[in-house]
Design a protein around this motif. Structure first.
Motif, short mmCIF file in Angstrom:
data_model
loop_
_atom_site.label_atom_id
_atom_site.label_comp_id
_atom_site.label_asym_id
_atom_site.label_seq_id
_atom_site.Cartn_x
_atom_site.Cartn_y
_atom_site.Cartn_z
N THR A 1 0.83 -1.20 0.00
CA THR A 1 0.00 0.00 0.00
C THR A 1 0.87 1.25 0.00
O THR A 1 1.83 1.34 0.76
CB THR A 1 -0.93 0.00 1.23
N PHE A 2 0.51 2.19 -0.87
CA PHE A 2 1.18 3.48 -0.96
C PHE A 2 0.21 4.56 -0.49
O PHE A 2 -0.90 4.65 -1.01
CB PHE A 2 1.53 3.82 -2.42
N ASP A 3 0.63 5.40 0.46
CA ASP A 3 -0.09 6.63 0.77
C ASP A 3 0.37 7.65 -0.27
O ASP A 3 1.57 7.74 -0.56
CB ASP A 3 0.25 7.13 2.16
N CYS A 4 -0.57 8.43 -0.83
CA CYS A 4 -0.18 9.35 -1.89
C CYS A 4 -1.21 10.46 -2.06
O CYS A 4 -2.27 10.43 -1.43
CB CYS A 4 0.01 8.59 -3.20
N ALA A 5 -0.91 11.42 -2.92
CA ALA A 5 -1.81 12.53 -3.20
C ALA A 5 -2.70 12.25 -4.41
O ALA A 5 -3.82 12.75 -4.48
CB ALA A 5 -1.00 13.81 -3.45
N ASP A 6 -2.21 11.47 -5.38
CA ASP A 6 -2.95 11.23 -6.62
C ASP A 6 -2.90 9.74 -6.95
O ASP A 6 -2.05 9.29 -7.72
CB ASP A 6 -2.33 12.07 -7.75
N PRO A 7 -3.81 8.96 -6.37
CA PRO A 7 -3.79 7.51 -6.57
C PRO A 7 -3.82 7.08 -8.04
O PRO A 7 -3.08 6.16 -8.42
CB PRO A 7 -5.02 7.02 -5.82
N ALA A 8 -4.64 7.70 -8.86
CA ALA A 8 -4.74 7.27 -10.26
C ALA A 8 -3.41 7.48 -10.99
O ALA A 8 -2.96 6.59 -11.73
CB ALA A 8 -5.86 8.02 -10.98
N ALA A 9 -2.78 8.62 -10.79
CA ALA A 9 -1.51 8.90 -11.48
C ALA A 9 -0.40 7.98 -10.98
O ALA A 9 0.40 7.48 -11.78
CB ALA A 9 -1.12 10.36 -11.30
N LEU A 10 -0.33 7.76 -9.68
CA LEU A 10 0.73 6.90 -9.15
C LEU A 10 0.50 5.45 -9.56
O LEU A 10 1.46 4.74 -9.89
CB LEU A 10 0.83 7.04 -7.63
N ALA A 11 -0.75 5.02 -9.61
CA ALA A 11 -1.05 3.66 -10.08
C ALA A 11 -0.61 3.50 -11.53
O ALA A 11 -0.01 2.49 -11.89
CB ALA A 11 -2.54 3.37 -9.94
N ALA A 12 -0.87 4.51 -12.36
CA ALA A 12 -0.46 4.44 -13.77
C ALA A 12 1.06 4.35 -13.89
O ALA A 12 1.58 3.59 -14.71
CB ALA A 12 -0.99 5.66 -14.54
N PHE A 13 1.79 5.12 -13.07
CA PHE A 13 3.25 5.05 -13.09
C PHE A 13 3.74 3.65 -12.75
O PHE A 13 4.55 3.06 -13.47
CB PHE A 13 3.88 6.06 -12.13
N LEU B 1 -0.66 -3.83 -5.85
CA LEU B 1 -0.25 -2.55 -5.28
C LEU B 1 -1.49 -1.69 -5.14
O LEU B 1 -2.26 -1.54 -6.09
CB LEU B 1 0.77 -1.84 -6.17
N PHE B 2 -1.69 -1.14 -3.95
CA PHE B 2 -2.87 -0.33 -3.64
C PHE B 2 -2.42 1.09 -3.32
O PHE B 2 -1.45 1.28 -2.57
CB PHE B 2 -3.63 -0.94 -2.46
N PHE B 3 -3.11 2.07 -3.87
CA PHE B 3 -2.75 3.49 -3.70
C PHE B 3 -3.94 4.20 -3.06
O PHE B 3 -5.05 4.15 -3.59
CB PHE B 3 -2.42 4.11 -5.07
#
Length: 145
Positions: free
Chosen positions: A8-20, A69-71
């Motif tokens: 699991t990743f804590d993040c500001a933009d889940p969709a963008a980080l998932a795409a990366f 991987l979960f964002f």
């Protein structure tokens, strides 16, 4: 007893980080649940308001053998170095200059998707094969190994 797991990743933009990370690992964004043709349809049916539609995202291994991987969106920015990070095995079986060239090529590819290179560690036999230190678009450290 063996257990399933996800990272699991804590993040500001889940969709963008998932795409990366889908691009970096050869994963795919997890499809919508049930018989929905799109996430928009699923989120509409669940009554999720527009401002919460990027609260979470996930990517999965198309072959189903590597962890999910979960964002998840969090309000606070990243503040310190990760204590755990992902090593992307970008040069399996290669050594020396050939290995480092393969890692450099992968670093360039991932930079085009928003990663930033932090450093290069030269091979130091017998135990150090050489690697590159990178950060994803939100500053999470990872290595090209």
């Amino acid at each position: 007893m063996a257990r399933d797991m996800q990272i699991t990743f804590d993040c500001a933009d889940p969709a963008a980080l998932a795409a990366f990370w889908a691009e970096a690992l050869g994963y795919q964004v997890q499809g919508p649940p049930g018989n929905f043709e799109s996430w928009e349809q699923a989120l509409d049916a669940m009554g999720v308001p527009p401002e919460h539609r990027n609260d979470a995202s996930a990517v999965v291994d198309p072959e189903g053998s590597r962890p999910r991987l979960f964002f998840q969106r969090v309000p606070e920015p990243k503040q310190v170095k990760n204590r755990v990070h992902i090593d992307v095995r970008a040069a399996p079986g290669l050594e020396g200059d050939e290995r480092m060239a393969a890692l450099e090529k992968e670093a360039e590819r991932l930079a085009a998707h928003g990663a930033t290179r932090l450093g290069r560690h030269e091979p130091a036999p017998p135990l150090g094969a050489g690697h590159l230190v990178m950060v994803d678009p939100e500053g999470n450290e990872f290595c090209l190994d």
